[in-house]
Design an enzyme around this catalytic site. Structure first.
Site, PDB file in Angstrom:
ATOM      1  N   GLY A  27       0.846  -1.201   0.000  1.00  0.00           N
ATOM      2  CA  GLY A  27       0.000   0.000   0.000  1.00  0.00           C
ATOM      3  C   GLY A  27       0.873   1.239   0.000  1.00  0.00           C
ATOM      4  O   GLY A  27       1.946   1.261   0.597  1.00  0.00           O
ATOM      5  N   TYR A  28       0.399   2.264  -0.694  1.00  0.00           N
ATOM      6  CA  TYR A  28       1.163   3.510  -0.821  1.00  0.00           C
ATOM      7  C   TYR A  28       0.660   4.536   0.193  1.00  0.00           C
ATOM      8  O   TYR A  28      -0.522   4.875   0.200  1.00  0.00           O
ATOM      9  CB  TYR A  28       1.053   4.048  -2.249  1.00  0.00           C
ATOM     10  CG  TYR A  28       1.765   3.131  -3.208  1.00  0.00           C
ATOM     11  CD1 TYR A  28       3.096   3.339  -3.522  1.00  0.00           C
ATOM     12  CD2 TYR A  28       1.137   2.001  -3.725  1.00  0.00           C
ATOM     13  CE1 TYR A  28       3.780   2.472  -4.356  1.00  0.00           C
ATOM     14  CE2 TYR A  28       1.808   1.112  -4.546  1.00  0.00           C
ATOM     15  CZ  TYR A  28       3.130   1.354  -4.864  1.00  0.00           C
ATOM     16  OH  TYR A  28       3.809   0.480  -5.666  1.00  0.00           O
TER      17      TYR A  28
END
Lengths: 158, 158
Positions: A27-28
């Site tokens: 996940g960013y």
């Protein structure tokens, strides 16, 4: 520094189960306008935070180890910017060079992308891709993980 | 979660040396288009990585401790997105509520900004700002640290 080439496969190879694989959650936290990204990832039991500086084939990269507790605290802040995939590692004829073949799941199901890291530009240029790797998409920004996470699967893929 | 109000001072108060202060180095690894930021900071001898989710007065926030070695590895990736300042902590008449008064140095020298964190919206609304705090800039995005780091000092400030 890392040198990478990337390929879009029409489908996973039949013999994929012969090779070791791990589930990856990625996940960013934030993606800067210049392409710099900060992501968290859990692969098998190991969680990391990685910073990659902005675009291109050669990028600066730093990685920190994360405890499971730290990963769990940061993960909610990646909502809407996530990918899930199973990574298969396939050897090549070149010593130390492996194909990382990612079969995406979740929202990106159907997408199959291979990444190959090389020790230098010369080795990257010399690599003769086998036909089953499909179409090269090294320069195609839509297949960057950070854009897949935000924009989803490109229309023509899969 | 945190509730903050922010003020722009025309100059530092005369008696600033009466209050404890620490030097702060702060650099942004990435700032997402929705305002989510990932920053590293060293304050005194303590280094941290902080993630704040996108804009507004109420923001989700997570913080990790960093070793000095990890800070030194990540700091180069904040090039062009940094602020340096000396933070003075000044008590108020309200228990547990302090004024954090930041005197910027480096490229932002001349800028003086005060931030006050409150336990809730009611306390934030009830706070009567002393005159020396100057003009309130709580809603003014140009005075966010992340924009100061990238865009520099607003014309009218200082």
């Amino acid at each position: 520094m890392e040198i990478e080439r990337k390929f879009l496969l029409p489908a996973p190879p039949d013999d994929l189960d012969r090779h070791p694989s791990t589930e990856i959650e990625q996940g960013y936290l934030a993606i800067h306008a210049d392409g710099t990204e900060v992501r968290v990832r859990r692969r098998g039991g190991t969680a990391t935070l990685t910073v990659k500086s902005g675009g291109g084939k050669v990028r600066a990269e730093e990685e920190l180890g994360l405890s499971d507790a730290d990963f769990e605290r940061l993960w909610p802040l990646t909502d809407g910017r996530r990918i899930e995939k199973v990574r298969h590692v396939i050897p090549t004829d070149t010593d130390g060079v492996e194909i990382e073949l990612d079969v995406y799941t979740g929202d990106l199901a159907g997408l199959v992308v291979a990444e190959i890291e090389f020790p230098g530009e010369a080795e990257a240029d010399a690599f003769a891709a086998p036909e089953w790797l499909g179409r090269e998409v090294t320069g195609d920004g839509r297949f960057k993980n950070q854009r897949l996470a935000v924009e989803g699967r490109p229309d023509e893929a899969g």
